[in-house]
Design an enzyme around this catalytic site. Sequence first.
Site, short mmCIF file in Angstrom:
data_model
loop_
_atom_site.label_atom_id
_atom_site.label_comp_id
_atom_site.label_asym_id
_atom_site.label_seq_id
_atom_site.Cartn_x
_atom_site.Cartn_y
_atom_site.Cartn_z
N PHE A 1 0.82 -1.22 0.00
CA PHE A 1 0.00 0.00 0.00
C PHE A 1 0.86 1.26 0.00
CE2 PHE A 1 -2.78 -2.91 2.78
CZ PHE A 1 -3.35 -3.53 1.67
N ALA B 1 9.99 -1.63 19.53
CA ALA B 1 10.00 -0.30 18.89
C ALA B 1 11.41 0.28 18.85
CB ALA B 1 9.07 0.64 19.64
N GLU C 1 2.22 14.61 8.84
CA GLU C 1 1.52 13.78 7.87
C GLU C 1 0.01 13.81 8.12
OE1 GLU C 1 1.23 9.11 6.32
OE2 GLU C 1 2.92 9.75 7.58
N GLN D 1 -25.99 11.13 -2.36
CA GLN D 1 -27.44 10.97 -2.17
C GLN D 1 -28.21 12.10 -2.85
OE1 GLN D 1 -28.42 8.24 -0.69
NE2 GLN D 1 -30.63 8.59 -0.71
#
Length: 385
Positions: free
Chosen positions: A162, A184, A248, A342
Amino acid sequence: MFGLHRSLFTEEHDLFRQSVRDFIAREIVPNNSQWEKDKMVSRESWLKFGENGFLGMQAPEELGGLNIQDFRYNAILIEEIGLSGCSGPAIGYPLHSDIVMPYILHYATEEAKKKYIPKMVTGEFIGAVAMTEPGAGSDLQGMRSTAEDKGDHYLLNGSKTFITNGYLSDVVVVAAKTDPSKGAKGISLFLVDRDMKGFSKGVPFEKVGLHAQDTCELFFEDVKIPKENLLGKVGDGFKYLMTELAQERLVVALSAVALGEFMLMSTLDYVKQRRAFGKPISDFQNTRFKLAEMTAALEQGRIYCDYLVQLHNEGKLDSAMASAAKYNMTELQCKVADECVQLHGGYGYMWEYPVARGWADARVQRIYAGTNEIMKELIARKILK
């Protein structure tokens, strides 16, 4: 747009906005339909963006940039692309300048900066950031890509998925584990460029929306990463990601409001022309109330985002604030998209109508840059600590 005065911008900003608007009308809007068919914008468009000084405006002059540290200019560019309704370009160009480039400017060696930044400013090199993996999305600590220290280089193995700008990418910020035992604290960031042996790309995905955005998988098989392509310190990658993700998420929020405004403007035009029962559907109370609700919500969102841009310029935007903006504005964008479809009736489901594309493009905004569920968790951490 709707009445409230925006005190964030000066006359100089307004002049810049007009130049950006003219450029988008000339170079992006006429080409977007073809780019959707191609599953990516053209490389020529990147070069034109660079020629006009719209890429990496914050880069120092010695690296080819304009050294503009005022994020209001970046916000104008993000907003104007969104207001054009071209959702794919509205994501790809800002990601390059406002999400990828800061990692290089803030953490790269001088050698790496000189190698990549000038070409990113001109549009010769297109940037991407690779965090998500097939088995690790919001849980970045679950990534399996590794970078093993071999003395004079790192050996990178793994895959990412992705990846926005992935297929066209020339330089990629890649997150990988340098010490899998440390969680981490064992994650580091590296710069991978198109010429490195063992780096390959999948074909662009068949996505529900954002058809003009080249999203794909990236593969790394024994890729030798020079030591100078390490970003910052070994093991500090997760910390850098958490630091840069605030901007971001602000970028995503800004694009969400602008794209929502575009869909509302398109719908305003449509309901004035479309007739039912002998009169324009804009005369029906339901239509008027729906338009009023969306107008009020988007106006609030725009002023809210203006304030966050101001805070960001002052260095006061924190992760929770940015997460709240990303959560609120993308939820609003999707709600507006649904209401606008709609109000269009059956035509709202036809791809030739802007609101149909806007509806399809909007949905992923609540997923990438951290899912909205993760955004709520980050907000909760701040208010409960």
